[in-house]
Design a protein around this motif. Structure first.
Motif, mmCIF file in Angstrom:
data_model
loop_
_atom_site.group_PDB
_atom_site.id
_atom_site.type_symbol
_atom_site.label_atom_id
_atom_site.label_comp_id
_atom_site.label_asym_id
_atom_site.label_seq_id
_atom_site.Cartn_x
_atom_site.Cartn_y
_atom_site.Cartn_z
ATOM 1 N N MET A 141 -6.946 -33.360 23.016
ATOM 2 C CA MET A 141 -6.143 -32.563 23.931
ATOM 3 C C MET A 141 -6.717 -31.146 23.954
ATOM 4 S SD MET A 141 -2.035 -31.875 23.961
ATOM 5 C CE MET A 141 -1.642 -33.601 24.163
ATOM 6 N N ASN A 142 -6.795 -30.559 25.137
ATOM 7 C CA ASN A 142 -7.358 -29.210 25.210
ATOM 8 C C ASN A 142 -6.315 -28.158 24.831
ATOM 9 O OD1 ASN A 142 -5.974 -28.106 27.552
ATOM 10 N ND2 ASN A 142 -7.228 -29.435 28.811
ATOM 11 N N LEU A 143 -6.809 -26.992 24.506
ATOM 12 C CA LEU A 143 -5.945 -25.921 24.000
ATOM 13 C C LEU A 143 -4.912 -25.458 25.019
ATOM 14 C CD1 LEU A 143 -5.425 -24.315 21.476
ATOM 15 C CD2 LEU A 143 -7.139 -22.681 22.199
ATOM 16 N N ARG A 144 -5.285 -25.427 26.305
ATOM 17 C CA ARG A 144 -4.303 -25.037 27.331
ATOM 18 C C ARG A 144 -3.147 -26.020 27.365
ATOM 19 N NH1 ARG A 144 -8.262 -23.599 32.026
ATOM 20 N NH2 ARG A 144 -8.086 -25.836 32.220
ATOM 21 N N ALA A 145 -3.433 -27.308 27.228
ATOM 22 C CA ALA A 145 -2.376 -28.324 27.236
ATOM 23 C C ALA A 145 -1.488 -28.184 26.004
ATOM 24 C CB ALA A 145 -2.985 -29.722 27.306
ATOM 25 N N VAL A 146 -2.094 -27.942 24.847
ATOM 26 C CA VAL A 146 -1.323 -27.744 23.609
ATOM 27 C C VAL A 146 -0.392 -26.549 23.757
ATOM 28 C CG1 VAL A 146 -1.501 -27.110 21.162
ATOM 29 C CG2 VAL A 146 -3.021 -28.855 22.113
ATOM 30 N N LEU A 147 -0.934 -25.432 24.251
ATOM 31 C CA LEU A 147 -0.123 -24.236 24.467
ATOM 32 C C LEU A 147 1.034 -24.539 25.410
ATOM 33 C CD1 LEU A 147 0.471 -21.179 24.318
ATOM 34 C CD2 LEU A 147 -1.166 -20.887 26.189
ATOM 35 N N GLY A 148 0.735 -25.182 26.522
ATOM 36 C CA GLY A 148 1.774 -25.482 27.503
ATOM 37 C C GLY A 148 2.880 -26.344 26.948
ATOM 38 N N GLN A 165 12.874 -21.212 32.378
ATOM 39 C CA GLN A 165 11.595 -20.532 32.576
ATOM 40 C C GLN A 165 11.823 -19.093 33.013
ATOM 41 O OE1 GLN A 165 9.435 -22.983 35.369
ATOM 42 N NE2 GLN A 165 8.488 -24.178 33.721
ATOM 43 N N GLU A 166 12.833 -18.881 33.812
ATOM 44 C CA GLU A 166 13.138 -17.523 34.279
ATOM 45 C C GLU A 166 13.549 -16.621 33.117
ATOM 46 O OE1 GLU A 166 15.627 -15.250 37.796
ATOM 47 O OE2 GLU A 166 15.900 -17.392 37.511
ATOM 48 N N GLN A 167 14.382 -17.126 32.219
ATOM 49 C CA GLN A 167 14.803 -16.327 31.068
ATOM 50 C C GLN A 167 13.611 -15.998 30.171
ATOM 51 O OE1 GLN A 167 17.763 -19.227 29.907
ATOM 52 N NE2 GLN A 167 19.419 -17.750 30.253
ATOM 53 N N ILE A 198 4.818 -18.625 33.892
ATOM 54 C CA ILE A 198 5.315 -19.461 32.788
ATOM 55 C C ILE A 198 5.169 -20.934 33.160
ATOM 56 C CG2 ILE A 198 7.350 -20.096 31.402
ATOM 57 C CD1 ILE A 198 6.182 -17.312 30.729
ATOM 58 N N SER A 199 5.510 -21.272 34.386
ATOM 59 C CA SER A 199 5.368 -22.646 34.862
ATOM 60 C C SER A 199 3.920 -23.105 34.786
ATOM 61 C CB SER A 199 5.883 -22.752 36.296
ATOM 62 O OG SER A 199 5.673 -24.057 36.798
ATOM 63 N N SER A 200 2.991 -22.246 35.192
ATOM 64 C CA SER A 200 1.564 -22.583 35.151
ATOM 65 C C SER A 200 1.051 -22.741 33.724
ATOM 66 C CB SER A 200 0.741 -21.511 35.866
ATOM 67 O OG SER A 200 0.996 -21.536 37.244
ATOM 68 N N VAL A 201 1.535 -21.908 32.819
ATOM 69 C CA VAL A 201 1.154 -22.030 31.405
ATOM 70 C C VAL A 201 1.652 -23.360 30.859
ATOM 71 C CG1 VAL A 201 1.570 -21.125 29.073
ATOM 72 C CG2 VAL A 201 0.960 -19.559 30.926
ATOM 73 N N GLU A 202 2.916 -23.670 31.120
ATOM 74 C CA GLU A 202 3.484 -24.923 30.612
ATOM 75 C C GLU A 202 2.766 -26.144 31.175
ATOM 76 O OE1 GLU A 202 7.714 -25.067 31.133
ATOM 77 O OE2 GLU A 202 8.070 -23.489 29.655
ATOM 78 N N ALA A 203 2.287 -26.049 32.396
ATOM 79 C CA ALA A 203 1.580 -27.167 33.027
ATOM 80 C C ALA A 203 0.113 -27.224 32.614
ATOM 81 C CB ALA A 203 1.692 -27.052 34.540
ATOM 82 N N GLY A 204 -0.355 -26.232 31.853
ATOM 83 C CA GLY A 204 -1.745 -26.213 31.415
ATOM 84 C C GLY A 204 -2.716 -25.772 32.495
ATOM 85 N N ARG A 205 -2.201 -25.165 33.554
ATOM 86 C CA ARG A 205 -3.061 -24.704 34.645
ATOM 87 C C ARG A 205 -3.534 -23.267 34.451
ATOM 88 N NH1 ARG A 205 1.275 -27.025 37.646
ATOM 89 N NH2 ARG A 205 1.986 -24.910 38.047
ATOM 90 N N GLN A 206 -2.841 -22.526 33.624
ATOM 91 C CA GLN A 206 -3.145 -21.105 33.450
ATOM 92 C C GLN A 206 -3.803 -20.868 32.098
ATOM 93 O OE1 GLN A 206 -2.521 -18.881 35.942
ATOM 94 N NE2 GLN A 206 -3.617 -17.393 34.743
ATOM 95 N N ASN A 207 -4.846 -20.066 32.098
ATOM 96 C CA ASN A 207 -5.527 -19.678 30.873
ATOM 97 C C ASN A 207 -4.854 -18.401 30.355
ATOM 98 O OD1 ASN A 207 -7.521 -20.684 29.290
ATOM 99 N ND2 ASN A 207 -9.214 -19.881 30.498
ATOM 100 N N ALA A 208 -4.047 -18.498 29.333
ATOM 101 C CA ALA A 208 -3.301 -17.347 28.825
ATOM 102 C C ALA A 208 -4.208 -16.423 28.016
ATOM 103 C CB ALA A 208 -2.141 -17.828 27.961
#
Length: 88
Positions: free
Chosen positions: A1-8, A22-24, A36-46
């Motif tokens: 599993m990649n790190l973005r997916a683990v983070l998400g 997610q809003e809170q 936040i939605s993109s991070v959780e989905a593994g689409r965003q590189n934090a």
């Protein structure tokens, strides 16, 4: 599993565990809900700054967000075993 997916997955699990939307979480972390939605989905590189902000908002250590955790499985059986030599 990649790190973005683990983070998400970790962000989502911890957020839901604390009963946050997610809003809170976005408000507490100073990020947008869409981010936040993109991070959780593994689409965003934090960034490291975002990792720190999310960890603070979720009241965990940053390492807790990037460490893969095995899902807990409930077998219905007790894992406690009597001590050796006990009479049960």
């Amino acid at each position: 599993m990649n790190l973005r997916a683990v983070l998400g997955l970790n962000v989502q699990r911890l957020r839901r565990g604390k009963g946050l939307s997610q809003e809170q979480l976005s408000f507490a972390a100073g990020r947008t809900r869409a981010y936040i939605s993109s991070v959780e989905a593994g689409r965003q590189n934090a960034t490291l700054d975002t990792l720190a902000a999310l960890a603070k908002a979720l009241d965990v250590e940053p390492k807790d967000l990037i460490t893969a955790t095995a899902p807990k499985r409930h077998t219905g059986r007790s894992t406690k075993q009597p001590a050796r030599g006990s009479r049960n």
